[in-house]
Design an enzyme around this catalytic site. Structure first.
Site, PDB file in Angstrom:
ATOM      1  N   HIS A   1      87.748  37.755  19.997  1.00 12.22           N
ATOM      2  CA  HIS A   1      86.319  37.835  19.705  1.00 12.22           C
ATOM      3  C   HIS A   1      86.079  37.376  18.271  1.00 12.22           C
ATOM      4  O   HIS A   1      86.798  37.775  17.360  1.00 12.22           O
ATOM      5  CB  HIS A   1      85.836  39.283  19.881  1.00 12.22           C
ATOM      6  CG  HIS A   1      84.345  39.446  19.825  1.00 12.22           C
ATOM      7  ND1 HIS A   1      83.629  39.331  18.653  1.00 12.22           N
ATOM      8  CD2 HIS A   1      83.440  39.731  20.797  1.00 12.22           C
ATOM      9  CE1 HIS A   1      82.344  39.533  18.912  1.00 12.22           C
ATOM     10  NE2 HIS A   1      82.201  39.760  20.195  1.00 12.22           N
TER      11      HIS A   1
ATOM     12  N   HIS B   1      74.447  42.866  23.223  1.00 11.73           N
ATOM     13  CA  HIS B   1      73.492  43.865  22.741  1.00 11.73           C
ATOM     14  C   HIS B   1      72.070  43.554  23.197  1.00 11.73           C
ATOM     15  O   HIS B   1      71.632  42.409  23.142  1.00 11.73           O
ATOM     16  CB  HIS B   1      73.508  43.924  21.216  1.00 11.73           C
ATOM     17  CG  HIS B   1      74.879  44.075  20.649  1.00 11.73           C
ATOM     18  ND1 HIS B   1      75.257  43.510  19.455  1.00 11.73           N
ATOM     19  CD2 HIS B   1      75.978  44.719  21.107  1.00 11.73           C
ATOM     20  CE1 HIS B   1      76.518  43.806  19.196  1.00 11.73           C
ATOM     21  NE2 HIS B   1      76.985  44.527  20.194  1.00 11.73           N
TER      22      HIS B   1
ATOM     23  N   HIS C   1      80.105  35.941  25.822  1.00 12.20           N
ATOM     24  CA  HIS C   1      79.085  36.932  25.475  1.00 12.20           C
ATOM     25  C   HIS C   1      77.790  36.178  25.186  1.00 12.20           C
ATOM     26  O   HIS C   1      77.749  35.342  24.274  1.00 12.20           O
ATOM     27  CB  HIS C   1      79.479  37.718  24.224  1.00 12.20           C
ATOM     28  CG  HIS C   1      80.568  38.715  24.431  1.00 12.20           C
ATOM     29  ND1 HIS C   1      81.010  39.553  23.436  1.00 12.20           N
ATOM     30  CD2 HIS C   1      81.305  39.023  25.526  1.00 12.20           C
ATOM     31  CE1 HIS C   1      81.971  40.339  23.898  1.00 12.20           C
ATOM     32  NE2 HIS C   1      82.168  40.018  25.171  1.00 12.20           N
TER      33      HIS C   1
END
Length: 441
Positions: free
Chosen positions: A262, A384, A327
């Protein structure tokens, strides 16, 4: 792409029954009850996998199997911890789980200064304020050399800023240290406590395991972790990452395990710590350093778009073949350099174009049979989401529901709806049949 969701285990207030109803196909999770540095046993893995499958979904990605600090800074027991890691990889493979999202960020997994920053529409989002972070570093943490570092700190302008075309204007005209000192004049113990909570406790405890809400002296514990990295510069941290990857790659080859690092979040150098996965050059380095197909990237559009120097779309085009996990979120950078989580249809990341790139990558893999995982779907999760607010107790109020920071139900469900609409449109452009799980066509 496979629609996945980060879920925090059986104690998560967001249940698998809920997720199945909103179109989630795969679960992204971890064994959160296993202490750092211990083997993930096959029995524990199987128990959670079977529980997920009982709801009609699969355990798609491990996020994360933590890389403990001793591996990152090169401690005396790192070889033992690497063996522990390899054993966990073998056990995961035996249970049919082949994708591991991890990070190589020292001490801090991710950082924000405000977890409920007000948006113009009344909702809230995660936010990073450089002056507040400098205050934490200088006045709360009291890190040696922090004031001198912040005095020299410069924020780059976003690559799309028209000011970049003007000679000599490549950075934001901002004195972060002066703002920090001005902030000190109005700071209260309550505000300091909130900063500590936001930076150390609420953003770290559910992710890395280094910190928890039960810590009696989190500041000193934080200082102790920082001390472990004294003398560790970017070159040494890179060497330690290469050492780790080279050590585990034979296991990944044998057991078909895809490792996807990540990016640093945020992708800036902070707290005197080296950061080595924040730019295009950084990513190219670790891919070249260990040129194995199992050594790949988690393409986090949100983390990368928080770096003003990153052209996220071009990076996606370049690194799609080595991306194992996506993501999808986006950040907005304000004129002063601070940034916030943006709408999944806004911000710097351009999720519409990213979906085109990664959906096409799936088609390329299917055509060429080059993907090393069990199928050609590339797992994707919305990251998020905003926190919806209303009168306390109202159906839209999630500010007091106890969700992990950034991981509300309604905010991410709203984002998933947006992304599913993007994917349906992109699939039609590419001539791919799009199916919504749980519905009749």
């Amino acid at each position: 792409m496979e629609r996945t969701w980060r879920w925090f285990g059986k104690k998560d207030k967001i249940t698998l029954a809920m997720l199945r109803q909103i179109g989630v196909e795969g679960i992204v999770t971890a064994l959160h009850d296993v202490p750092l540095g211990e083997v993930w046993t096959r029995e524990k893995i199987r128990d959670l996998r079977e529980y997920i499958e009982s709801y009609g979904m699969r355990w798609s990605v491990v996020e994360s199997l933590p890389v403990v600090e001793t591996i990152k800074y090169g401690g005396p027991d790192r070889d033992h911890q690497i063996e522990v890691y390899k054993e966990s990889l073998r056990n995961l493979s035996a249970e049919g789980i082949h994708c591991i999202c991890y990070n190589f960020m020292p001490v801090l997994d991710w950082a924000r200064t405000d977890l409920l920053h007000a948006n113009p529409n009344g909702s809230t989002n995660l936010y990073f304020n450089y002056a507040e972070f400098a205050y934490f570093d200088i006045y709360i943490l009291k890190r040696e050399g922090a004031r001198e570092e912040w005095a020299k700190f410069q924020l780059p302008l976003p690559i799309e800023s028209p000011l970049l075309s003007k000679e000599g204007l490549g950075v934001v005209d901002r004195n972060v240290l002066a703002e920090c000192d001005e902030l000190a004049k109005t700071m209260t113990p309550e505000k300091e406590h909130k900063l500590v909570e936001n930076i150390i406790i609420k953003t770290q405890g559910f992710v890395s395991g280094n910190f928890s809400e039960n810590d009696e002296a989190p500041i000193q514990k934080f200082r102790d972790f920082l001390d472990l990295y004294k003398g560790i510069d970017k070159a040494q941290l890179r060497a330690n990452m290469k050492y780790f990857l080279e050590a585990i790659m034979p296991t990944c080859e044998e057991y078909n395990m895809n490792m996807c690092v990540h990016p640093d979040d945020p992708p800036i150098e902070i707290l005197g710590l080296p950061r080595i996965v924040r730019t295009e050059e950084d990513i190219q380095w670790f891919l070249d350093a260990v040129p194995n197909k199992h050594n790949g990237l988690t393409f986090c559009a949100g983390s990368l778009s928080a770096g003003a120097y990153n052209n996220v779309v071009e990076m996606a085009k370049k690194f799609a073949p080595r991306t194992h996990f996506v993501h999808l979120r986006s950040c907005h950078i304000f004129p002063n350099g601070d940034f916030t989580e943006a709408s999944h249809l806004g911000g710097r990341a351009d999720l519409i174009e990213l979906c085109r790139i990664f959906e096409q990558e799936e088609q390329n893999r299917a055509a060429n049979c080059q993907l090393s995982t069990i199928n050609c779907q590339l797992p994707m999760r919305v990251d998020h989401g905003m926190t919806f607010t209303d009168n306390p107790g109202g159906i839209m109020d999630e500010s007091s529901h106890g969700h992990n920071a950034g991981y509300t139900l309604l905010g991410r469900m709203f984002a998933l709806g947006q992304v599913q609409g993007i994917l349906a449109t992109v699939d039609r452009e590419l001539g791919i049949e799009y199916k919504q799980p749980g519905f009749f066509d």
